[in-house]
Each structure stands twice: as C-alpha cells, then as structure tokens.
Design an enzyme around this catalytic site. Sequence first.
Site, PDB file in Angstrom:
ATOM      1  N   HIS A  23      35.122  37.897  44.256  1.00 57.38           N
ATOM      2  CA  HIS A  23      35.924  37.632  45.451  1.00 57.38           C
ATOM      3  C   HIS A  23      37.307  38.212  45.220  1.00 57.38           C
ATOM      4  CE1 HIS A  23      37.564  34.591  42.826  1.00 57.38           C
ATOM      5  NE2 HIS A  23      36.375  33.995  42.723  1.00 57.38           N
ATOM      6  N   ARG A  24      38.229  37.869  46.104  1.00 58.22           N
ATOM      7  CA  ARG A  24      39.565  38.497  46.019  1.00 58.22           C
ATOM      8  C   ARG A  24      40.305  38.165  44.727  1.00 58.22           C
ATOM      9  NH1 ARG A  24      42.849  37.490  51.040  1.00 58.22           N
ATOM     10  NH2 ARG A  24      44.504  37.722  49.506  1.00 58.22           N
ATOM     11  N   GLY A  25      39.987  37.005  44.139  1.00 56.69           N
ATOM     12  CA  GLY A  25      40.594  36.655  42.855  1.00 56.69           C
ATOM     13  C   GLY A  25      40.213  37.672  41.791  1.00 56.69           C
ATOM     14  N   HIS A  26      38.923  38.038  41.788  1.00 53.47           N
ATOM     15  CA  HIS A  26      38.471  39.040  40.811  1.00 53.47           C
ATOM     16  C   HIS A  26      39.100  40.400  41.095  1.00 53.47           C
ATOM     17  CE1 HIS A  26      34.951  36.131  40.722  1.00 53.47           C
ATOM     18  NE2 HIS A  26      35.293  36.194  39.443  1.00 53.47           N
TER      19      HIS A  26
ATOM     20  N   GLU B  53      44.294  32.795  35.825  1.00 59.67           N
ATOM     21  CA  GLU B  53      44.908  31.529  35.399  1.00 59.67           C
ATOM     22  C   GLU B  53      44.328  30.334  36.159  1.00 59.67           C
ATOM     23  OE1 GLU B  53      49.229  33.154  33.786  1.00 59.67           O
ATOM     24  OE2 GLU B  53      49.173  32.146  35.712  1.00 59.67           O
TER      25      GLU B  53
ATOM     26  N   ARG C  77      32.176  29.480  43.839  1.00 62.85           N
ATOM     27  CA  ARG C  77      31.459  28.301  44.353  1.00 62.85           C
ATOM     28  C   ARG C  77      31.874  27.944  45.787  1.00 62.85           C
ATOM     29  NH1 ARG C  77      31.825  26.562  38.593  1.00 62.85           N
ATOM     30  NH2 ARG C  77      29.667  26.502  37.822  1.00 62.85           N
TER      31      ARG C  77
END
Length: 489
Positions: A5-8, A126, A165
């Site tokens: 997702h955008r975090g990755h 983080e 998730r």
Amino acid sequence: MGGLHRGHSELIQTATRCYPKNASSVLVSIFVNPLQFGPEEDFDSYPRDLDQDCEIARQANAQAIWVPPITEIFPNGPDSHFKLKAPSQLQQHLCGASRKGHFDGVATVICRLLKLVQPQVLVLGEKDWQQFIIVRNLIKDLGLPVRLVGVPTVRDHDGLAYSSRNSYLSKVLRQKALALPQSLQKAAKEIELGREINLNKIKSDLKQAGLKVEYLERVDPLSLEPVKTAQSISLLAAAVKCGATRLIDHTFLMNRKPIVAIDGPAGAGKSTVTKAFAKKLGLLYLDTGAMYRAVTWLILKKKIDPENKEAISRVLTNLKLDLNHSQTGSQNVIINGNNVSEAIRSPEITSLVSQIATKGPVREALTTQQKALGLRGGLVAEGRDIGSAVFPDAELKVFLTASPSERARRRANDLKEKGFKVPDLITLEKQIEERDKIDSSREISPLKEAEGAVRLITDGLSVQGVVNILVELFRSKVPEEVWPTPQTN
Ligand code: DC
C-alpha cells in the site's frame, strides 16, 4: 509481507531518494513469514496479491522484487530452522506481551533475509515501532553490516494508518477504526498543551467507539519500558480489535521538540560540525560560546574590571543579546545593538572569555536566556555546559573532543582563515590547554562530560565524517516521525 500500500511505496521511494550514491538498486522483499504468526492468527488469509504488489513497487521505482518461496528461506522447513530470540525486555510490553514468539520470528527472518540479500541499507516503517526497535537492536547486537532507516507512518486521508490488514475492514468497520488514530491524536495534543492524559479514559473512549482494546500503553520509545514520570518524548501505542481485525497504531507524545547538546573543549571543531549538523536536520543552531564571547566584548568595551562582579552584574541587567543567521547561513551576533560577529573571534576576546565565563552573574544571565530559547526545542546547542546544566534532558548529548595537538592545528587554520596572526603550534596548544583548565575547573557548571553523553573523539575524522556520525546518533534517539529529515538531504 506483501499486500503493498502507500506506506510501502513511501519505503521504496525513501530508498531510491536517499541513497542514489551508495546504493545501486532498490530491492523489495516480499515474504509472508510463518514464524511470526501465532496458531490462531491470519497466516493463511494474509493479503497476497503479487500482481498488484509488482505494480505498486514498479510505480515507486523499485528495481527488483524478490518473492522467495518458503523453502528458500527455511530449506528444512520453518520448524527445524535455527531461531533467534529477541531480548525479553523489548517484548514484555505492547504487541510482544500478547503475541508470544512473534518478535523472535521477526528477528529470525530479518536476519536470514539480510544475510541472503546483503543490502547496504534496510528501510523499515516506523508504524511497527516495536519491530523497528527490535530490528535496530538485532543489527547492533549481531554487528550486521547494514544501515537501518526508518520511515514515518503513512496515513490515509481520514487519518487511519495504512496497513495491509485494512483490506479486511468493511466500510462500517473502517469508520469505527478511525477512533484509534483520533484518540491518539487527541492525547498528543493534550501533552503538547502541557496537560496530562488518562490512559483509562482513553481506553474507555475506544471501547465506547466499538473497539476492543488489547493494550494501550505509554512507554519509553527506546527501552519500551512503561513511562512513570513525564519525559520529553514518550510513545503512546495501542492494539485494538475492530470486528475480527487487529489494528495497531501509535503516536509520540512530546511537550517540546527534540534538543541536542554538544559540549567539548576549545578547538574540538564543535561549531563547524554543529552548524553543518543543524543544517542537515533542519534544527536551530545555538552557539552559546558566541554569547560568552559577546559579553566579554561588552565588558572590554566598557573597560570593566573582569573581577568586578557588581559592575558586571550592572552591565547584564539591560543586556540585549541576539543571535540570528543571515541568508547565507553565517551567524550574526548582536549585543546591545552592536554587530560583533567578527570582533568576538579576535585573539584578545579568546584569551579573556574563559575567565569571564567563570563569573556567576554571567553564567546565570546567559543560561536563563539559553533555556528560554530552548523551551520549545527543535535546536542543537553547543558549548561547555549544555548537556550538564542548560539542557540536561536533551535527547542526545555528545562530548566532542580531539587531542590537544589536533585542536591546536585546527585553531591555527581557523585563525589563518579569519586573517589573524597565527602563533606557533606549541604556543597554541598551551593556550588551548590553559582555557580547558579554566573551563573545567571553574566552580559553576564546569566543562565535563554530561551524564549519558556519547564521547566522540574526532582526530582523523573529516567534518563530513563527524556530521554523519552525529546524524546516526540523532537517529538512534529520535524517530523520523518525531523530527523528519528534511527532504532536500
Ligand atoms: O566555543 P567557544 O570557544 O566560542 O567558547 C568560548 C568560551 O565560552 C569558552 O572558553 C568557555 C565559555 N563557554 C562556557 O563557559 N559555556 C558554554 N556553554 C559555552 C562557552
């Protein structure tokens, strides 16, 4: 573990953006690690969509994706593979308390992946702060040759932290889940405003919103031990069940921004490296030596006897001392309307300043002003008593030093650059040692290594080398989420 997702995307972009020089390519590893799932957990149903993962990784400019089968990572099967055990102190709280063995599984697989890939840099989010700390300790304790870089939690427009998730959540549940980031943000605001928070009240708010609280804890961000007394930065972290989906989130509670204290003897190169370090991290730079020098200039100008404490006190009552930086980055020191930026570097001031700095009224006036400047944090101050007396609660304290001969050499270069007459190195070394003696033997706030300070000996290191070490030290204490590295770097 995939389910990108955008975090990755942000992790991948950070890797490509920050390390074009020393990392030739960015590889994304995708491996759903069986060792970190409990028997009742969602290993089988964990989101796996390789086509979508490839597309997201490609868009974020990754050069390679590595999706090893389980047999490549654990050739004899996960159960018979050699296991690592994460330190129990780091697993007693937060997720470690309820997910027994989870972080052992994480440590084991990360170690294995690092050994197989041998990357120069490992970029981790983080968001899973406990995992981040455990991996950092793993790298340090086992001496793995990799640099760890953290990336702040990325949130969707409604504030929910991105997580693979989240795809389990229905529209209604997703709405409910928002109570988690909202409660954490509210708590952070309270602390920022100088008020206290009540964990039980936050828990009951979360329950009211329809979430089942697994834990809500306030811990030290590095030791992960519960925080008993207020400290400048603490971690408020929670895990909740939203329907059948387990979500985690956190915030850092701060009553001020971070502070770095750099102390050390004369000529150790403090101001050069501190200035560069401040610029690199976007921190304000406070040169407290310049303040003592400016007061010395004033005392000389007014022809006050350096031993006449009353006369010194009088001159300090209406003191207007201002330090600011011009657009080119050079420092302006203005005392009672006089720009003394250059004058305070003269050998005459240098030879008198240590004596003036022993005087109680001078120390009191300047320390009070320095503390006021640091009230909101976001600065790096250098001097002699910063970590011991001015900001004893600084997040990072460094004692920067070098051998007397090295310091004499640096001082000589400095004087030459500024157009002053340069004494021979032996004389310079003696002068430096004399100042050190006065600074470290004075009664009030003598020069000494502050409690908890890191000693950094700079002989043989370049300015850039020292700055890089300082940045690493800062990052080992202050999360990106608390103080992000400016993007221009
Ligand atoms: O770093 P510098 O050479 O500009 O410092 C000048 C003097 O000021 C130093 O010899 C002692 C004094 N000083 C101090 O007593 N406390 C500080 N925090 C900073 C400097």
